[in-house]
Design a protein around this motif. Structure first.
Motif, PDB file in Angstrom:
ATOM      1  N   CYS A  74     -17.642 -62.947  57.902  1.00 31.70           N
ATOM      2  CA  CYS A  74     -16.293 -62.297  57.688  1.00 31.70           C
ATOM      3  C   CYS A  74     -15.835 -61.445  58.927  1.00 31.70           C
ATOM      4  CB  CYS A  74     -16.526 -61.304  56.591  1.00 31.70           C
ATOM      5  SG  CYS A  74     -16.697 -62.138  54.956  1.00 31.70           S
ATOM      6  N   PHE A  75     -16.759 -60.588  59.742  1.00 35.71           N
ATOM      7  CA  PHE A  75     -16.531 -59.899  60.859  1.00 35.71           C
ATOM      8  C   PHE A  75     -16.004 -60.958  61.944  1.00 35.71           C
ATOM      9  CE2 PHE A  75     -19.642 -56.731  58.924  1.00 35.71           C
ATOM     10  CZ  PHE A  75     -18.377 -55.703  58.430  1.00 35.71           C
ATOM     11  N   LEU A  76     -16.977 -61.822  62.068  1.00 38.74           N
ATOM     12  CA  LEU A  76     -16.479 -62.968  63.183  1.00 38.74           C
ATOM     13  C   LEU A  76     -15.234 -63.637  62.996  1.00 38.74           C
ATOM     14  CD1 LEU A  76     -19.869 -64.979  63.861  1.00 38.74           C
ATOM     15  CD2 LEU A  76     -18.567 -63.326  65.358  1.00 38.74           C
ATOM     16  N   LEU A 101     -24.359 -57.198  64.089  1.00 36.34           N
ATOM     17  CA  LEU A 101     -25.352 -55.886  63.616  1.00 36.34           C
ATOM     18  C   LEU A 101     -24.437 -55.374  62.274  1.00 36.34           C
ATOM     19  CD1 LEU A 101     -27.243 -53.630  64.181  1.00 36.34           C
ATOM     20  CD2 LEU A 101     -25.580 -52.445  65.675  1.00 36.34           C
ATOM     21  N   GLY A 102     -23.188 -55.238  62.231  1.00 31.10           N
ATOM     22  CA  GLY A 102     -22.343 -54.663  60.963  1.00 31.10           C
ATOM     23  C   GLY A 102     -22.801 -55.669  59.804  1.00 31.10           C
ATOM     24  N   GLY A 103     -22.677 -56.857  59.996  1.00 27.22           N
ATOM     25  CA  GLY A 103     -23.044 -57.805  58.779  1.00 27.22           C
ATOM     26  C   GLY A 103     -24.416 -57.583  58.170  1.00 27.22           C
ATOM     27  N   PHE A 104     -25.373 -57.297  58.994  1.00 27.30           N
ATOM     28  CA  PHE A 104     -26.778 -57.073  58.351  1.00 27.30           C
ATOM     29  C   PHE A 104     -26.949 -55.741  57.905  1.00 27.30           C
ATOM     30  CE2 PHE A 104     -27.551 -61.143  60.356  1.00 27.30           C
ATOM     31  CZ  PHE A 104     -28.826 -61.539  59.915  1.00 27.30           C
ATOM     32  N   LEU A 160     -28.995 -64.324  53.258  1.00 27.70           N
ATOM     33  CA  LEU A 160     -27.403 -64.918  53.087  1.00 27.70           C
ATOM     34  C   LEU A 160     -26.418 -64.183  53.038  1.00 27.70           C
ATOM     35  CD1 LEU A 160     -28.614 -67.689  50.429  1.00 27.70           C
ATOM     36  CD2 LEU A 160     -28.335 -68.130  52.705  1.00 27.70           C
ATOM     37  N   LEU A 161     -26.413 -63.029  52.522  1.00 26.24           N
ATOM     38  CA  LEU A 161     -25.354 -62.088  52.355  1.00 26.24           C
ATOM     39  C   LEU A 161     -25.256 -61.481  53.478  1.00 26.24           C
ATOM     40  CD1 LEU A 161     -26.105 -60.110  48.826  1.00 26.24           C
ATOM     41  CD2 LEU A 161     -24.354 -62.031  49.398  1.00 26.24           C
ATOM     42  N   SER A 162     -26.213 -61.099  54.257  1.00 30.53           N
ATOM     43  CA  SER A 162     -25.936 -60.783  55.745  1.00 30.53           C
ATOM     44  C   SER A 162     -25.220 -61.546  56.491  1.00 30.53           C
ATOM     45  CB  SER A 162     -27.197 -60.337  56.349  1.00 30.53           C
ATOM     46  OG  SER A 162     -28.074 -59.483  55.581  1.00 30.53           O
TER      47      SER A 162
END
Length: 315
Positions: free
Chosen positions: A119-121, A157-160, A111-113
């Motif tokens: 946020c990045f998108l 990739l950045g989110g995870f 969920l956090l990823s």
């Protein structure tokens, strides 16, 4: 004797292997009403976001970077709400109130990823709107299909990757009891409240990751919209200003809703907020926002409405 006491202490500290999710306590009728609402919202969320993906896929005039990012966002929302609602329904019905420690950490990481990726998108979509409005003649060359794919992949990739360290630190916490989580999902605050080990490293990591992910992406979004608003105000005709603003009004609405609730939940130096308040805000963040997104983009976007009308006419 000292070694024996140490061993017993370690055994006690790792004795909690699973948690009990409390959900929304109340009468059976109260919980069933919540189940009906959650199931309805989940169904509408999946149908709405899947419809946007299918519509963009079928409509050649929507094959642009803006709608490519929108498809990524819709795909993310489907999985984001899927990671919450089925388990939440089981918790409220009383059929699946327990969750193992490993599954709890996995849900938290998942969920956090996805939240970090969103946020990045959203910041990437704001940058895309900045290029479209502030550099219209060079937009197609600046925001090429290759760059849009790279930006989308970087967001995922950045989110995870951003949550990997946080999830690892959380998995190292020890729990002595109690084992009841005052929530319908596993979240950082609930885990910190139950842990009997030093939670300061996790709290610090949560704060730093929140600054990097939420605040940094929010700054990119705000700066992009500062330039966008400045460019729109320089347009002479009222019709031109209205047309330019309509291309980013839907995204601006989604950004306001998402960042407002996300900053309340995660951008804080300590996890001592009321868990009951966090539960309510989390409900809004994980179920209401994914449900609103497809409707906001459909109702406030002429291109999507025209493509939707043509799709119905063909059928």
């Amino acid at each position: 004797q000292t070694d024996l006491n140490t061993w017993k202490d370690m055994a006690n500290r790792t004795s909690v292997k699973e948690f009990i999710l409390l959900g929304f306590p109340g009468t059976w009728q109260f919980r069933v009403s919540f189940v009906v609402v959650f199931a309805l919202m989940y169904t509408l969320t999946v149908i709405g976001n899947a419809s946007i993906i299918a519509l963009v896929w079928r409509s050649s005039n929507l094959h642009t970077p803006m709608y490519f990012f929108l498809c990524n966002l819709s795909f993310l929302e489907i999985w984001y709400t899927t990671g919450v609602v089925p388990k939440a329904i089981g918790v409220m019905l009383g059929t699946s109130q327990t969750i193992s420690f490993s599954v709890c950490i996995l849900q938290l990481f998942f969920l956090l990823s996805l939240g970090s990726t969103e946020c990045f998108l959203l910041s990437v979509m704001a940058y895309d709107r900045y290029l479209a409005i502030c550099c219209p003649l060079r937009y197609s060359s600046l925001m090429s299909s290759v760059l849009s794919v790279r930006l989308a992949l970087s967001s995922w990739l950045g989110g995870f990757l951003a949550i990997s360290l946080l999830a690892f630190l959380t998995s190292r916490l020890t729990f002595c009891g109690p084992d009841v989580i005052n929530h319908f999902i596993c979240d950082i605050d609930s885990c910190l409240a139950l842990s009997c080990s030093d939670t300061w490293p996790v709290e610090l990591a949560t704060f730093l990751v929140s600054i990097i992910v939420v605040v940094a992406s929010c700054v990119v979004t705000l700066v992009s919209y500062m330039y966008i608003i400045s460019s729109i105000l320089q347009i002479q005709s009222g019709h031109g200003r209205k047309k330019a603003f309509s291309t980013c009004s839907a995204h601006l609405s989604v950004v306001t809703i998402w960042y407002g609730s996300t900053m309340f939940l995660y951008v804080k130096p300590s996890a001592q907020n009321s868990l009951d308040v966090n539960k309510i805000v989390n409900t809004f963040n994980t179920m209401v926002t994914p449900l609103l997104n497809p409707f906001i983009y459909t109702l406030r976007n002429k291109e999507v409405k025209l493509a939707l009308g043509r799709a119905f006419q063909k059928k």
